[in-house]
Design a protein around this motif. Structure first.
Motif, PDB file in Angstrom:
ATOM      1  N   LEU A 241      54.939  69.880  52.190  1.00 44.89           N
ATOM      2  CA  LEU A 241      55.725  68.777  51.652  1.00 44.89           C
ATOM      3  C   LEU A 241      54.822  67.566  51.449  1.00 44.89           C
ATOM      4  CD1 LEU A 241      59.030  68.964  53.693  1.00 44.89           C
ATOM      5  CD2 LEU A 241      58.609  69.714  51.373  1.00 44.89           C
ATOM      6  N   ILE A 242      54.853  67.018  50.253  1.00 47.58           N
ATOM      7  CA  ILE A 242      54.033  65.865  49.901  1.00 47.58           C
ATOM      8  C   ILE A 242      54.973  64.707  49.583  1.00 47.58           C
ATOM      9  CG2 ILE A 242      52.290  64.975  48.321  1.00 47.58           C
ATOM     10  CD1 ILE A 242      51.526  67.906  47.720  1.00 47.58           C
ATOM     11  N   GLU A 243      54.819  63.614  50.333  1.00 51.72           N
ATOM     12  CA  GLU A 243      55.669  62.440  50.132  1.00 51.72           C
ATOM     13  C   GLU A 243      54.846  61.281  49.600  1.00 51.72           C
ATOM     14  OE1 GLU A 243      58.021  61.238  53.418  1.00 51.72           O
ATOM     15  OE2 GLU A 243      58.838  63.233  53.754  1.00 51.72           O
ATOM     16  N   SER A 244      55.445  60.528  48.720  1.00 50.43           N
ATOM     17  CA  SER A 244      54.803  59.334  48.189  1.00 50.43           C
ATOM     18  C   SER A 244      54.885  58.222  49.227  1.00 50.43           C
ATOM     19  CB  SER A 244      55.500  58.905  46.899  1.00 50.43           C
ATOM     20  OG  SER A 244      54.923  57.741  46.398  1.00 50.43           O
ATOM     21  N   THR A 245      53.730  57.635  49.561  1.00 47.77           N
ATOM     22  CA  THR A 245      53.680  56.534  50.532  1.00 47.77           C
ATOM     23  C   THR A 245      52.800  55.427  49.962  1.00 47.77           C
ATOM     24  OG1 THR A 245      51.891  57.677  51.655  1.00 47.77           O
ATOM     25  CG2 THR A 245      54.071  57.938  52.592  1.00 47.77           C
ATOM     26  N   PRO A 246      53.265  54.758  48.923  1.00 42.96           N
ATOM     27  CA  PRO A 246      52.431  53.760  48.256  1.00 42.96           C
ATOM     28  C   PRO A 246      52.129  52.548  49.143  1.00 42.96           C
ATOM     29  CG  PRO A 246      54.667  53.664  47.421  1.00 42.96           C
ATOM     30  CD  PRO A 246      54.600  54.844  48.342  1.00 42.96           C
ATOM     31  N   SER A 247      50.977  51.948  48.865  1.00 41.80           N
ATOM     32  CA  SER A 247      50.591  50.712  49.535  1.00 41.80           C
ATOM     33  C   SER A 247      50.099  49.744  48.463  1.00 41.80           C
ATOM     34  CB  SER A 247      49.500  50.978  50.573  1.00 41.80           C
ATOM     35  OG  SER A 247      48.313  51.379  49.934  1.00 41.80           O
ATOM     36  N   ASP A 248      49.777  48.537  48.864  1.00 44.50           N
ATOM     37  CA  ASP A 248      49.285  47.555  47.894  1.00 44.50           C
ATOM     38  C   ASP A 248      47.962  48.002  47.277  1.00 44.50           C
ATOM     39  OD1 ASP A 248      51.464  45.960  48.363  1.00 44.50           O
ATOM     40  OD2 ASP A 248      50.448  44.779  49.928  1.00 44.50           O
ATOM     41  N   ALA A 249      47.090  48.532  48.094  1.00 41.19           N
ATOM     42  CA  ALA A 249      45.770  48.938  47.615  1.00 41.19           C
ATOM     43  C   ALA A 249      45.821  50.243  46.819  1.00 41.19           C
ATOM     44  CB  ALA A 249      44.814  49.094  48.786  1.00 41.19           C
ATOM     45  N   PHE A 250      46.696  51.168  47.233  1.00 39.22           N
ATOM     46  CA  PHE A 250      46.793  52.472  46.577  1.00 39.22           C
ATOM     47  C   PHE A 250      48.239  52.760  46.205  1.00 39.22           C
ATOM     48  CE2 PHE A 250      43.180  52.727  49.515  1.00 39.22           C
ATOM     49  CZ  PHE A 250      42.168  53.045  48.616  1.00 39.22           C
ATOM     50  N   PRO A 251      48.657  52.395  45.012  1.00 36.20           N
ATOM     51  CA  PRO A 251      50.054  52.585  44.619  1.00 36.20           C
ATOM     52  C   PRO A 251      50.471  54.052  44.465  1.00 36.20           C
ATOM     53  CG  PRO A 251      48.784  51.667  42.813  1.00 36.20           C
ATOM     54  CD  PRO A 251      47.889  51.698  43.995  1.00 36.20           C
ATOM     55  N   GLU A 252      49.503  54.966  44.326  1.00 33.55           N
ATOM     56  CA  GLU A 252      49.823  56.385  44.171  1.00 33.55           C
ATOM     57  C   GLU A 252      49.569  57.190  45.441  1.00 33.55           C
ATOM     58  OE1 GLU A 252      47.900  58.151  40.815  1.00 33.55           O
ATOM     59  OE2 GLU A 252      48.419  56.512  39.492  1.00 33.55           O
TER      60      GLU A 252
END
Length: 79
Positions: free
Chosen positions: A8-19
């Motif tokens: 399972l792959i979940e999107s966990t965006p941050s300010d530095a890495f939006p993807e």
């Protein structure tokens, strides 16, 4: 959330890495991937596929050695 080959792959965006993505659930034999973060989905999938390919290559030499021993009755010198 995306599922790719039982991971399972979940999107966990941050300010530095939006993807940014995180691998949240894995099978027992792939626990090394649990909790790992990748800068995008493509990198996560590429890493998983590379690991699977290396496992197959590693097991391949053992299988070839067994087949040669079975066919010719002599232990093959494969390294």
């Amino acid at each position: 959330m995306t599922k790719y080959k039982n991971i399972l792959i979940e999107s966990t965006p941050s300010d530095a890495f939006p993807e940014l993505v995180t691998l949240t659930k894995t099978p027992k034999n792939k626990k090394i991937f649990l909790g790992r973060k990748y800068i995008n989905m493509t990198k996560a999938i590429t890493t998983k596929d590379t690991y699977i390919a290396e496992e197959l290559i590693g097991r391949g030499s053992t299988k070839v050695r067994e087949e040669l021993t079975e066919l010719f009755g002599v232990a093959a010198a494969i390294e």
